[in-house]
Design an enzyme around this catalytic site. Structure first.
Site, PDB file in Angstrom:
ATOM      1  N   THR A   1       6.973  -2.274 -34.847  1.00 50.29           N
ATOM      2  CA  THR A   1       5.993  -1.776 -35.827  1.00 50.29           C
ATOM      3  C   THR A   1       6.660  -1.395 -37.142  1.00 50.29           C
ATOM      4  OG1 THR A   1       4.597   0.148 -36.307  1.00 50.29           O
ATOM      5  CG2 THR A   1       6.209   0.453 -34.599  1.00 50.29           C
ATOM      6  N   ASP A   2       5.885  -1.462 -38.227  1.00 49.63           N
ATOM      7  CA  ASP A   2       6.407  -1.027 -39.543  1.00 49.63           C
ATOM      8  C   ASP A   2       6.708   0.473 -39.552  1.00 49.63           C
ATOM      9  OD1 ASP A   2       3.754  -0.120 -39.495  1.00 49.63           O
ATOM     10  OD2 ASP A   2       3.254  -0.831 -41.504  1.00 49.63           O
ATOM     11  N   GLU A   3       6.121   1.208 -38.579  1.00 41.83           N
ATOM     12  CA  GLU A   3       6.286   2.672 -38.591  1.00 41.83           C
ATOM     13  C   GLU A   3       7.737   3.099 -38.334  1.00 41.83           C
ATOM     14  OE1 GLU A   3       3.208   4.968 -36.740  1.00 41.83           O
ATOM     15  OE2 GLU A   3       1.766   3.337 -36.933  1.00 41.83           O
TER      16      GLU A   3
ATOM     17  N   TYR B   1       6.021   8.450 -31.381  1.00 41.57           N
ATOM     18  CA  TYR B   1       5.694   7.031 -31.164  1.00 41.57           C
ATOM     19  C   TYR B   1       6.695   6.131 -31.882  1.00 41.57           C
ATOM     20  CZ  TYR B   1       3.500   2.517 -32.239  1.00 41.57           C
ATOM     21  OH  TYR B   1       3.270   1.174 -32.418  1.00 41.57           O
TER      22      TYR B   1
ATOM     23  N   LYS C   1       9.613   3.464 -30.560  1.00 43.81           N
ATOM     24  CA  LYS C   1       9.568   2.036 -30.924  1.00 43.81           C
ATOM     25  C   LYS C   1      10.882   1.638 -31.615  1.00 43.81           C
ATOM     26  CE  LYS C   1       6.635  -0.531 -30.559  1.00 43.81           C
ATOM     27  NZ  LYS C   1       6.403  -1.477 -29.424  1.00 43.81           N
TER      28      LYS C   1
HETATM   29  P1  NAD Z   1      -2.664  -1.083 -26.901  1.00 43.57           P
HETATM   30  O1  NAD Z   1      -2.448   0.369 -26.688  1.00 43.57           O
HETATM   31  O2  NAD Z   1      -4.020  -1.580 -27.246  1.00 43.57           O
HETATM   32  O3  NAD Z   1      -2.197  -1.887 -25.600  1.00 43.57           O
HETATM   33  C1  NAD Z   1      -1.039  -1.577 -24.891  1.00 43.57           C
HETATM   34  C2  NAD Z   1      -1.099  -2.300 -23.567  1.00 43.57           C
HETATM   35  O4  NAD Z   1       0.113  -2.034 -22.850  1.00 43.57           O
HETATM   36  C3  NAD Z   1      -2.254  -1.850 -22.662  1.00 43.57           C
HETATM   37  O5  NAD Z   1      -2.889  -2.978 -22.100  1.00 43.57           O
HETATM   38  C4  NAD Z   1      -1.568  -1.023 -21.572  1.00 43.57           C
HETATM   39  O6  NAD Z   1      -2.250  -1.055 -20.321  1.00 43.57           O
HETATM   40  C5  NAD Z   1      -0.213  -1.714 -21.504  1.00 43.57           C
HETATM   41  N1  NAD Z   1       0.840  -0.837 -20.975  1.00 43.57           N
HETATM   42  C6  NAD Z   1       1.133   0.434 -21.350  1.00 43.57           C
HETATM   43  N2  NAD Z   1       2.152   0.903 -20.625  1.00 43.57           N
HETATM   44  C7  NAD Z   1       2.531  -0.093 -19.776  1.00 43.57           C
HETATM   45  C8  NAD Z   1       3.540  -0.218 -18.804  1.00 43.57           C
HETATM   46  N3  NAD Z   1       4.380   0.797 -18.517  1.00 43.57           N
HETATM   47  N4  NAD Z   1       3.662  -1.383 -18.132  1.00 43.57           N
HETATM   48  C9  NAD Z   1       2.812  -2.422 -18.389  1.00 43.57           C
HETATM   49  N5  NAD Z   1       1.831  -2.352 -19.293  1.00 43.57           N
HETATM   50  C10 NAD Z   1       1.695  -1.200 -19.991  1.00 43.57           C
HETATM   51  O7  NAD Z   1      -1.602  -1.508 -28.001  1.00 43.57           O
HETATM   52  P2  NAD Z   1      -1.697  -2.606 -29.166  1.00 43.57           P
HETATM   53  O8  NAD Z   1      -2.339  -1.995 -30.345  1.00 43.57           O
HETATM   54  O9  NAD Z   1      -2.225  -3.868 -28.597  1.00 43.57           O
HETATM   55  O10 NAD Z   1      -0.161  -2.785 -29.498  1.00 43.57           O
HETATM   56  C11 NAD Z   1       0.639  -3.753 -28.828  1.00 43.57           C
HETATM   57  C12 NAD Z   1       2.054  -3.667 -29.344  1.00 43.57           C
HETATM   58  O11 NAD Z   1       2.069  -3.869 -30.756  1.00 43.57           O
HETATM   59  C13 NAD Z   1       2.705  -2.301 -29.109  1.00 43.57           C
HETATM   60  O12 NAD Z   1       4.040  -2.508 -28.766  1.00 43.57           O
HETATM   61  C14 NAD Z   1       2.591  -1.600 -30.466  1.00 43.57           C
HETATM   62  O13 NAD Z   1       3.637  -0.695 -30.637  1.00 43.57           O
HETATM   63  C15 NAD Z   1       2.721  -2.801 -31.401  1.00 43.57           C
HETATM   64  N6  NAD Z   1       2.072  -2.623 -32.718  1.00 43.57           N
HETATM   65  C16 NAD Z   1       0.744  -2.318 -32.790  1.00 43.57           C
HETATM   66  C17 NAD Z   1       0.147  -2.213 -34.050  1.00 43.57           C
HETATM   67  C18 NAD Z   1      -1.323  -1.924 -34.184  1.00 43.57           C
HETATM   68  O14 NAD Z   1      -1.796  -1.748 -35.314  1.00 43.57           O
HETATM   69  N7  NAD Z   1      -2.098  -1.883 -33.123  1.00 43.57           N
HETATM   70  C19 NAD Z   1       0.902  -2.384 -35.224  1.00 43.57           C
HETATM   71  C20 NAD Z   1       2.262  -2.689 -35.082  1.00 43.57           C
HETATM   72  C21 NAD Z   1       2.829  -2.822 -33.835  1.00 43.57           C
END
Ligand code: NAD
Length: 318
Positions: free
Chosen positions: A123-125, A147, A151
């Site tokens: 993530t950009d964060e 968080y 990451k």
């Molecule tokens: P989300 O919270 O919607 O989904 C996370 C998924 O991971 C869920 O399905 C959950 O059940 C699963 N999960 C959690 N812990 C687990 C474990 N121990 N074992 C197996 N599965 C597990 O998240 P998202 O928004 O889809 O983000 C996905 C990725 O992208 C993350 O790594 C997040 O850090 C990164 N990200 C998200 C954003 C955003 O804006 N949403 C931006 C940048 C990066």
């Protein structure tokens, strides 16, 4: 090609699985997801009967289950994470466990089984806040929330496996995603669904924090590009080129949904709230990425999706 997607029942993971199954008709996808509160099996209901798709319920921290699946796969894309900043401030334990230890388990298994690509979704964060200019992939990591700290730790672990063990790691760092199937605790779906329920939207502080917004399918296309054209050992920033203040975003959503500013509820600012995120994306542009979705139109589509899929989000808000 056989790909292991972790966290594939979450927001970005489920969009990515659908994107890959629809685009590549000879790829097989294994989805390992623990199904936490954020992971929903019905996010991929339309793909359940697809013979190229297999769902396995399990935890990325569980080396035994990971070891059983990885020998079948050439590529790992690790989306699995605890992803909500507010929760990380209150309950950081699961963030450390899944985001750091879980990544460690996957990297160890990837090393044992000689995968051909390991993609860490970051993530950009991790860069922290920037008041002017934009972060490049070489900028210092200064995460400000539990968080983003977990990451950043995951990114550093992944990098170390490339340097130490020659594991073919690539890291992506994207800005804020929005679109269908996002859990309604995150700003855009929370605001849209609150307004659909006739409730106000909570806006942190003065609302002048700036975020860059990336439509989820643009992120999927960028990750696809990184898998196929990215250079091993590198980090790629992925941004949408749509920086707006939270206040402007809120006003836009209110306008699209025919509501006035009386629907804004200014609430005490989040602890350690980053003021501005901004990414320099020249590197991923060099391998061919351009965001295709216009912010205004994709936001219209997103509003429409939540309007048309009330049964999906209503049970999550109870
Ligand atoms: P989300 O919270 O919607 O989904 C996370 C998924 O991971 C869920 O399905 C959950 O059940 C699963 N999960 C959690 N812990 C687990 C474990 N121990 N074992 C197996 N599965 C597990 O998240 P998202 O928004 O889809 O983000 C996905 C990725 O992208 C993350 O790594 C997040 O850090 C990164 N990200 C998200 C954003 C955003 O804006 N949403 C931006 C940048 C990066």
């Amino acid at each position: 090609m056989k790909i292991l997607i972790t966290g594939g029942c979450g927001f970005i993971g489920s969009n990515f699985i659908r994107y890959m199954l629809d685009k590549y008709h000879d790829y097989r996808i294994f989805n390992l997801d623990k199904l936490t509160y954020a992971g929903k099996g019905d996010n991929l209901k339309d793909k359940e009967s697809n013979r190229r798709y297999k769902f396995i319920q399990g935890d990325i921290c569980d080396a035994k289950i990971v070891d059983k699946i990885i020998p079948n796969c050439e590529i790992i894309v690790n989306f699995a994470a605890e992803s909500h900043v507010d929760r990380s401030i209150l309950y950081p334990d699961d963030f450390v466990r899944t985001n750091v230890f879980g990544t460690h388990v996957l990297l160890e298994a990837a090393k044992r089984h000689n995968v051909s690509r390991y993609i860490q979704i970051g993530t950009d964060e991790v860069y922290g806040s920037i008041l002017s200019g934009s972060f490049t992939e070489k900028s210092q990591l200064s995460p400000n929330s539990p968080y983003s700290a977990t990451k950043a730790s995951a990114d550093l672990l992944a990098r170390s496996y490339f340097v130490t063990h020659n594991l073919p790691v690539i890291i992506t760092r994207s800005s804020n995603n929005y679109g269908p199937y996002q859990y309604p605790e995150k700003a855009i779906p929370l605001f849209i669904t609150n307004l659909l329920e006739g409730k106000k939207v909570p806006l942190y502080g003065d609302g002048l924090n700036v975020r860059d917004w990336l439509y989820v399918l643009d992120n999927c296309a960028a990750i696809d590009l990184v898998i196929h054209k990215g250079k091993i050992g590198e980090v790629y920033n992925i941004g949408g080129g749509s920086e707006v203040t939270n206040l402007r975003l809120t006003r836009l959503i209110l306008k699209k949904m025919g509501k006035g500013k009386e629907f804004i509820n200014y609430v005490t600012d989040r602890l350690g709230h980053d003021r501005r995120y901004s990414l320099n994306c020249d590197k991923i542009k060099k391998i061919g990425f351009r965001p295709r979705y216009d912010f205004n139109k994709a936001l219209d589509f997103t509003v429409l999706w939540y309007e048309n899929n009330k049964s999906w989000w209503k049970k999550l808000k109870k």
